[in-house]
Scaffold this motif. Structure first.
Motif, PDB file in Angstrom:
ATOM      1  N   PRO A 173       0.825  -1.215   0.000  1.00  0.00           N
ATOM      2  CA  PRO A 173       0.000   0.000   0.000  1.00  0.00           C
ATOM      3  C   PRO A 173       0.859   1.265   0.000  1.00  0.00           C
ATOM      4  O   PRO A 173       1.871   1.333   0.679  1.00  0.00           O
ATOM      5  CB  PRO A 173      -0.823  -0.115   1.282  1.00  0.00           C
ATOM      6  CG  PRO A 173      -0.053  -1.046   2.157  1.00  0.00           C
ATOM      7  CD  PRO A 173       0.757  -1.941   1.255  1.00  0.00           C
ATOM      8  N   LEU A 174       0.445   2.227  -0.785  1.00  0.00           N
ATOM      9  CA  LEU A 174       1.198   3.467  -0.946  1.00  0.00           C
ATOM     10  C   LEU A 174       0.730   4.500   0.072  1.00  0.00           C
ATOM     11  O   LEU A 174      -0.445   4.518   0.459  1.00  0.00           O
ATOM     12  CB  LEU A 174       1.000   4.022  -2.359  1.00  0.00           C
ATOM     13  CG  LEU A 174       1.468   3.147  -3.516  1.00  0.00           C
ATOM     14  CD1 LEU A 174       1.095   3.788  -4.850  1.00  0.00           C
ATOM     15  CD2 LEU A 174       2.969   2.928  -3.455  1.00  0.00           C
ATOM     16  N   PRO A 175       1.621   5.404   0.463  1.00  0.00           N
ATOM     17  CA  PRO A 175       1.180   6.536   1.297  1.00  0.00           C
ATOM     18  C   PRO A 175       0.369   7.497   0.432  1.00  0.00           C
ATOM     19  O   PRO A 175       0.361   7.390  -0.800  1.00  0.00           O
ATOM     20  CB  PRO A 175       2.505   7.165   1.743  1.00  0.00           C
ATOM     21  CG  PRO A 175       3.488   6.784   0.685  1.00  0.00           C
ATOM     22  CD  PRO A 175       3.039   5.430   0.173  1.00  0.00           C
ATOM     23  N   ALA A 176      -0.300   8.422   1.059  1.00  0.00           N
ATOM     24  CA  ALA A 176      -1.051   9.437   0.312  1.00  0.00           C
ATOM     25  C   ALA A 176      -0.086  10.195  -0.596  1.00  0.00           C
ATOM     26  O   ALA A 176       1.004  10.569  -0.182  1.00  0.00           O
ATOM     27  CB  ALA A 176      -1.753  10.396   1.262  1.00  0.00           C
ATOM     28  N   LEU A 177      -0.465  10.372  -1.844  1.00  0.00           N
ATOM     29  CA  LEU A 177       0.372  11.083  -2.821  1.00  0.00           C
ATOM     30  C   LEU A 177      -0.306  12.387  -3.205  1.00  0.00           C
ATOM     31  O   LEU A 177      -1.528  12.514  -3.128  1.00  0.00           O
ATOM     32  CB  LEU A 177       0.589  10.206  -4.059  1.00  0.00           C
ATOM     33  CG  LEU A 177       1.319   8.879  -3.816  1.00  0.00           C
ATOM     34  CD1 LEU A 177       1.312   8.031  -5.082  1.00  0.00           C
ATOM     35  CD2 LEU A 177       2.747   9.137  -3.370  1.00  0.00           C
ATOM     36  N   PRO A 178       0.466  13.366  -3.687  1.00  0.00           N
ATOM     37  CA  PRO A 178      -0.130  14.664  -4.031  1.00  0.00           C
ATOM     38  C   PRO A 178      -1.053  14.597  -5.251  1.00  0.00           C
ATOM     39  O   PRO A 178      -1.676  15.587  -5.578  1.00  0.00           O
ATOM     40  CB  PRO A 178       1.086  15.565  -4.305  1.00  0.00           C
ATOM     41  CG  PRO A 178       2.230  14.639  -4.526  1.00  0.00           C
ATOM     42  CD  PRO A 178       1.911  13.362  -3.811  1.00  0.00           C
ATOM     43  N   ILE A 179      -1.194  13.453  -5.884  1.00  0.00           N
ATOM     44  CA  ILE A 179      -2.072  13.357  -7.059  1.00  0.00           C
ATOM     45  C   ILE A 179      -3.413  12.727  -6.663  1.00  0.00           C
ATOM     46  O   ILE A 179      -4.024  11.986  -7.403  1.00  0.00           O
ATOM     47  CB  ILE A 179      -1.413  12.560  -8.203  1.00  0.00           C
ATOM     48  CG1 ILE A 179      -0.983  11.172  -7.713  1.00  0.00           C
ATOM     49  CG2 ILE A 179      -0.266  13.321  -8.805  1.00  0.00           C
ATOM     50  CD1 ILE A 179      -0.513  10.255  -8.820  1.00  0.00           C
ATOM     51  N   ALA A 180      -3.859  13.001  -5.430  1.00  0.00           N
ATOM     52  CA  ALA A 180      -5.153  12.557  -4.919  1.00  0.00           C
ATOM     53  C   ALA A 180      -5.266  11.042  -4.858  1.00  0.00           C
ATOM     54  O   ALA A 180      -6.311  10.486  -5.153  1.00  0.00           O
ATOM     55  CB  ALA A 180      -6.284  13.155  -5.756  1.00  0.00           C
ATOM     56  N   THR A 181      -4.195  10.373  -4.472  1.00  0.00           N
ATOM     57  CA  THR A 181      -4.243   8.927  -4.271  1.00  0.00           C
ATOM     58  C   THR A 181      -4.407   8.684  -2.776  1.00  0.00           C
ATOM     59  O   THR A 181      -3.556   9.101  -1.988  1.00  0.00           O
ATOM     60  CB  THR A 181      -2.951   8.267  -4.781  1.00  0.00           C
ATOM     61  OG1 THR A 181      -2.789   8.589  -6.146  1.00  0.00           O
ATOM     62  CG2 THR A 181      -3.013   6.765  -4.625  1.00  0.00           C
ATOM     63  N   PRO A 182      -5.487   8.026  -2.369  1.00  0.00           N
ATOM     64  CA  PRO A 182      -5.686   7.793  -0.927  1.00  0.00           C
ATOM     65  C   PRO A 182      -4.623   6.861  -0.359  1.00  0.00           C
ATOM     66  O   PRO A 182      -4.082   6.019  -1.082  1.00  0.00           O
ATOM     67  CB  PRO A 182      -7.064   7.145  -0.859  1.00  0.00           C
ATOM     68  CG  PRO A 182      -7.542   6.951  -2.252  1.00  0.00           C
ATOM     69  CD  PRO A 182      -6.543   7.514  -3.193  1.00  0.00           C
ATOM     70  N   PRO A 183      -4.340   6.989   0.936  1.00  0.00           N
ATOM     71  CA  PRO A 183      -3.358   6.086   1.549  1.00  0.00           C
ATOM     72  C   PRO A 183      -3.834   4.641   1.434  1.00  0.00           C
ATOM     73  O   PRO A 183      -5.026   4.366   1.457  1.00  0.00           O
ATOM     74  CB  PRO A 183      -3.314   6.525   3.018  1.00  0.00           C
ATOM     75  CG  PRO A 183      -4.270   7.637   3.174  1.00  0.00           C
ATOM     76  CD  PRO A 183      -4.926   7.917   1.875  1.00  0.00           C
ATOM     77  N   GLY A 184      -2.868   3.728   1.256  1.00  0.00           N
ATOM     78  CA  GLY A 184      -3.200   2.306   1.148  1.00  0.00           C
ATOM     79  C   GLY A 184      -3.508   1.846  -0.264  1.00  0.00           C
ATOM     80  O   GLY A 184      -3.839   0.687  -0.481  1.00  0.00           O
ATOM     81  N   THR A 185      -3.425   2.740  -1.232  1.00  0.00           N
ATOM     82  CA  THR A 185      -3.706   2.361  -2.623  1.00  0.00           C
ATOM     83  C   THR A 185      -2.675   1.346  -3.109  1.00  0.00           C
ATOM     84  O   THR A 185      -1.483   1.478  -2.851  1.00  0.00           O
ATOM     85  CB  THR A 185      -3.677   3.602  -3.539  1.00  0.00           C
ATOM     86  OG1 THR A 185      -4.680   4.506  -3.105  1.00  0.00           O
ATOM     87  CG2 THR A 185      -3.924   3.225  -4.987  1.00  0.00           C
ATOM     88  N   ILE A 186      -3.144   0.339  -3.808  1.00  0.00           N
ATOM     89  CA  ILE A 186      -2.264  -0.660  -4.430  1.00  0.00           C
ATOM     90  C   ILE A 186      -2.331  -0.464  -5.938  1.00  0.00           C
ATOM     91  O   ILE A 186      -3.426  -0.402  -6.516  1.00  0.00           O
ATOM     92  CB  ILE A 186      -2.675  -2.083  -4.034  1.00  0.00           C
ATOM     93  CG1 ILE A 186      -2.468  -2.268  -2.529  1.00  0.00           C
ATOM     94  CG2 ILE A 186      -1.876  -3.116  -4.828  1.00  0.00           C
ATOM     95  CD1 ILE A 186      -2.929  -3.593  -1.990  1.00  0.00           C
TER      96      ILE A 186
END
Length: 169
Positions: free
Chosen positions: A20-33
Motif C-alpha cells: 500500500p502506498l502513502p497518500a500522494l499529491p495526485i489525490a491517491t488515498p493512503p493504502g492504494t495498491i
C-alpha cells in the motif's frame, strides 16, 4: 549453393503490485495498491542464401547473405482504485544480414557446426548479430539430433520504438 533458415517466437509476461502506498499529491488515498503488467511478444525469422566456399570431406564453409524479419508487440496495463489503463503497440522491420557457417565432421555420426551473422547497418536496426554453435548426431540417413547454444542481439531505435535486447540459450 546453400540455404539457411531460422525462426523464433518469444512470449513473456510479467506483473507486479506496489503498495500500500502513502497518500500522494495526485489525490491517491493512503493504502492504494497499483498493479502493472507487461506482455511482450517477439517473432523473428532469418532467411539466408549463400555459396559453399570450402567443400572438403573434412570441413565445409559457407558464405551467407539474406534478411532478418522482426515483429514486436507490447501491451502494458496499469490498474489502481478500480480503474485500469492499457497501452499497446506493435512494430516490425527487416534487416539485411551477412554471415558464415562452418561444418566439421568429428566421426561418421558426430559433427559440430558454427554459424554467425551481422546486419542491420542502419537499414532497420542499428545493429543485429547472432552466433550459434551445435553438436550434431546422425541417427539415420533421414534423422539427426542437435544440441547447441545461440545468442541473438538487436539494437533498434526508430520512430519512437525502441527494442534493444540480447537473447541467449
Amino acid at each position: 549453393f546453400v540455404l539457411s533458415g531460422d525462426m523464433m517466437y518469444v512470449d513473456t509476461t510479467d506483473s507486479h503490485a506496489f503498495g500500500p502506498l502513502p497518500a500522494l499529491p495526485i489525490a491517491t488515498p493512503p493504502g492504494t495498491i497499483v498493479k502493472g503488467s507487461v506482455d511482450s511478444k517477439q517473432f523473428m525469422a532469418t532467411l539466408q542464401g549463400g555459396y559453399r566456399v570450402v567443400d572438403t570431406p573434412d570441413f565445409t564453409l559457407d558464405a551467407l547473405a539474406g534478411a532478418r524479419f522482426w515483429h514486436i508487440s507490447n501491451d502494458v496495463t496499469v490498474s489502481a482504485l478500480g480503474m485500469s489503463r492499457s497501452y499497446g503497440e506493435s512494430f516490425g522491420w527487416v534487416d539485411p544480414v551477412v554471415g558464415m557457417r562452418a561444418f566439421l565432421p568429428l566421426t561418421e555420426r558426430l559433427s559440430v557446426q558454427a554459424q554467425a551473422d551481422i546486419g542491420g547497418f542502419g537499414a532497420g536496426a542499428e545493429l543485429t548479430w547472432s552466433a550459434l554453435a551445435t553438436i550434431n548426431y546422425t541417427v539415420t540417413d533421414h534423422l539427426s539430433v542437435s544440441a547447441g547454444y545461440k545468442m541473438l542481439d538487436v539494437n533498434y531505435d526508430r520512430g519512437g520504438h525502441v527494442y534493444d535486447t540480447r537473447l541467449s540459450g
